[in-house]
Design a protein around this motif. Structure first.
Motif, PDB file in Angstrom:
ATOM      1  N   ASP A 148      -6.382   8.442  -5.388  1.00 53.63           N
ATOM      2  CA  ASP A 148      -7.090   7.621  -4.359  1.00 53.63           C
ATOM      3  C   ASP A 148      -6.179   6.859  -3.444  1.00 53.63           C
ATOM      4  O   ASP A 148      -6.620   6.411  -2.222  1.00 53.63           O
ATOM      5  CB  ASP A 148      -8.388   6.782  -4.826  1.00 53.63           C
ATOM      6  N   ASP A 149      -5.109   6.743  -3.817  1.00 55.84           N
ATOM      7  CA  ASP A 149      -4.074   6.136  -2.677  1.00 55.84           C
ATOM      8  C   ASP A 149      -3.248   6.978  -1.814  1.00 55.84           C
ATOM      9  O   ASP A 149      -2.519   6.835  -1.106  1.00 55.84           O
ATOM     10  CB  ASP A 149      -2.937   5.347  -3.657  1.00 55.84           C
ATOM     11  N   ALA A 150      -3.788   8.400  -1.812  1.00 56.95           N
ATOM     12  CA  ALA A 150      -3.059   9.317  -1.152  1.00 56.95           C
ATOM     13  C   ALA A 150      -3.802   9.213   0.187  1.00 56.95           C
ATOM     14  O   ALA A 150      -4.152  10.452   0.747  1.00 56.95           O
ATOM     15  CB  ALA A 150      -3.115  10.898  -1.819  1.00 56.95           C
TER      16      ALA A 150
ATOM     17  N   HIS B  41      -4.034   4.561   4.205  1.00 55.17           N
ATOM     18  CA  HIS B  41      -4.076   3.136   3.872  1.00 55.17           C
ATOM     19  C   HIS B  41      -3.297   2.806   2.514  1.00 55.17           C
ATOM     20  O   HIS B  41      -2.911   1.767   2.428  1.00 55.17           O
ATOM     21  CB  HIS B  41      -5.209   2.703   3.610  1.00 55.17           C
ATOM     22  N   GLY B  42      -2.991   3.872   1.765  1.00 58.08           N
ATOM     23  CA  GLY B  42      -2.685   3.530   0.472  1.00 58.08           C
ATOM     24  C   GLY B  42      -1.446   4.371   0.066  1.00 58.08           C
ATOM     25  O   GLY B  42      -0.705   4.053  -0.930  1.00 58.08           O
ATOM     26  N   LEU B  43      -0.943   5.385   0.787  1.00 59.07           N
ATOM     27  CA  LEU B  43       0.144   6.131   0.673  1.00 59.07           C
ATOM     28  C   LEU B  43       1.421   5.236   0.128  1.00 59.07           C
ATOM     29  O   LEU B  43       2.221   5.622  -0.364  1.00 59.07           O
ATOM     30  CB  LEU B  43       0.490   7.080   1.775  1.00 59.07           C
TER      31      LEU B  43
ATOM     32  N   GLN C 109      -5.876  13.565  -1.497  1.00 60.54           N
ATOM     33  CA  GLN C 109      -6.725  12.379  -1.465  1.00 60.54           C
ATOM     34  C   GLN C 109      -8.068  12.717  -2.459  1.00 60.54           C
ATOM     35  O   GLN C 109      -8.483  13.771  -2.457  1.00 60.54           O
ATOM     36  CB  GLN C 109      -7.285  12.047  -0.165  1.00 60.54           C
ATOM     37  N   SER C 110      -8.291  11.756  -3.156  1.00 62.06           N
ATOM     38  CA  SER C 110      -9.475  11.879  -3.988  1.00 62.06           C
ATOM     39  C   SER C 110     -10.738  11.553  -2.932  1.00 62.06           C
ATOM     40  O   SER C 110     -10.706  11.376  -1.972  1.00 62.06           O
ATOM     41  CB  SER C 110      -9.481  10.685  -4.960  1.00 62.06           C
ATOM     42  N   GLY C 111     -11.865  11.939  -3.586  1.00 63.15           N
ATOM     43  CA  GLY C 111     -12.922  11.615  -2.782  1.00 63.15           C
ATOM     44  C   GLY C 111     -14.307  12.146  -4.089  1.00 63.15           C
ATOM     45  O   GLY C 111     -13.883  12.124  -5.132  1.00 63.15           O
TER      46      GLY C 111
ATOM     47  N   ARG D 147     -10.327   3.564  -4.295  1.00 62.92           N
ATOM     48  CA  ARG D 147     -10.214   3.345  -2.709  1.00 62.92           C
ATOM     49  C   ARG D 147     -10.736   4.483  -2.124  1.00 62.92           C
ATOM     50  O   ARG D 147     -10.781   5.530  -2.482  1.00 62.92           O
ATOM     51  CB  ARG D 147      -8.674   3.414  -2.554  1.00 62.92           C
ATOM     52  N   ALA D 148     -11.242   4.093  -1.058  1.00 65.03           N
ATOM     53  CA  ALA D 148     -11.866   5.182  -0.114  1.00 65.03           C
ATOM     54  C   ALA D 148     -11.029   6.051   0.706  1.00 65.03           C
ATOM     55  O   ALA D 148      -9.711   5.499   1.082  1.00 65.03           O
ATOM     56  CB  ALA D 148     -13.019   4.810   0.854  1.00 65.03           C
TER      57      ALA D 148
END
Length: 376
Positions: free
Chosen positions: A11-13, A16-18, A40-42, A70-71
């Motif tokens: 979810d960090d991919a 904002h999180g990479l 990215q997760s989702g 994380r979104a």
């Protein structure tokens, strides 16, 4: 050397999180053996459908455990943990109509998250071939093991003869080991072979033993024995495991170690103590700079055969308590042990080490005896 493509679901991919996971990715790619592709997760339905479309383009998948923190860049938040997604993908891979590639599944997370959730969920453990911590200090070893997993899966896809996979005569093993693969029926999926070979043989001492256990059984202090590498290379190399996944784990066939020691020294390894083992090895080989492993303070026996989980030092199991493990060792596997001094001082217990329930009464009695002696 081939470079393997590894899908990394986190979810960090996201934009904002990479930056939080980029250092780990950079280290995994450092040896130029792997190419990590962040994904990215989702929401489950959305990403599971996307993954099925692209899975054949990759050689392994790394799953972050927590996929719902994380979104993503579209503002969508995941609604599952890694085991749920991994189970779905394994089911789809097993569906032969899908023609999906069977590849290694690897789990990563922070140690805190693994301790709180995954370690207590034993039903999820068999979904993953390897687990590692994001902040591990040894990510280069993780790279080596991911590569070994990919190559192991490729070997299993090509080969179903257990002797060839293990590079050892299967008939010499306990006939309960890997017996479910002996049927003449249709070959089972590669991940089932991988799971059994890794968790029945490679990950726990039994017919195969690890580097530290080998040193303990020979009686040698690795850190202070300059000729330890030469002893392995020149005398015990025929006993080294060379089968599937061996590129990631150094293991030795114990029966072969016994045979080599007997041939070298004329003595049975288990019939003499570590002092005699080291003395014979220095006498009968060219390796003269071998140091005997010292006793754990409070222990008396040099009949080393295992490693103390508290102190990471050689130990005679008779001077120890068995440690509790989530899964009880199978008949051909060794227990994990805690030396009596380590258990009495509760060394490592804050990290989850526990006395095995079957040894707990003996442990409690030992404590009571010490208290009674102290009041005399």
């Amino acid at each position: 050397m081939a470079k393997y493509n590894i899908l990394y679901i986190d979810d960090d991919a996201s934009k904002h999180g990479l930056e939080q996971i980029q250092p780990m990715i950079d280290t995994l790619e450092e040896s130029d053996e792997l190419k990590i592709h962040p994904f990215q997760s989702g929401p489950f339905d959305k990403i599971s459908e996307s993954l099925i479309k692209i899975i054949n383009d990759f050689d392994a998948i790394i799953f972050d455990y927590q996929l719902d923190d994380r979104a993503n860049d579209e503002g969508e938040r995941g609604n599952m943990k890694a085991p749920v997604l991994a189970q779905h993908l394994r089911t789809e891979i097993t569906n032969t109509e899908r023609s999906l590639k069977d590849i290694p599944f690897i789990l990563c997370s922070t140690n805190e998250k693994l301790q709180k959730s995954f370690t207590s969920d034993s039903t999820s453990h068999d979904l993953f071939d390897l687990k590692f911590k994001k902040d591990s200090s040894n990510l280069l070893l993780v790279t080596k093991r991911i590569r070994a997993l990919v190559e192991g899966y490729n070997s299993i896809e090509r080969e179903n003869d257990l002797s060839n996979l293990l590079q050892n005569n299967y008939d010499s093993l306990d006939n309960r080991i890997l017996s479910k693969f002996l049927s003449d029926k249709k070959k089972l999926p590669a991940h089932e072979y991988a799971n059994s070979i890794l968790k029945d043989l490679v990950y726990i001492n039994g017919p195969l033993i690890g580097h530290k256990t080998l040193a303990a059984r020979l009686g040698i202090d690795i850190e202070n024995s300059p000729h330890w590498p030469a002893l392995l290379e020149n005398y015990f190399m025929p006993s080294k495991y060379s089968g599937v996944f061996s590129g990631g784990w150094d293991k030795w066939w114990m029966d072969s170690v016994n045979d080599i020691f007997l041939e070298l020294t004329g003595s049975s390894l288990s019939s003499i103590d570590a002092r005699e083992r080291v003395s014979l090895l220095t006498e009968k080989t060219e390796c003269k700079e071998l140091k005997l492993s010292d006793l754990i303070e409070g222990c008396r026996s040099y009949r080393y055969w295992t490693i103390c989980k508290s102190y990471d030092k050689p130990l005679d199991p008779r001077e120890a308590f068995r440690a509790y493990t989530k899964k009880e060792p199978k008949p051909w596997q060794d227990h994990i042990y805690i030396s009596k001094p380590g258990a009495l001082d509760r060394v490592g217990f804050e990290d989850g080490l526990e006395i095995h329930p079957n040894d707990y009464d003996r442990y409690r009695l030992t404590i009571e005896n010490l208290k009674n002696e102290g009041t005399k």
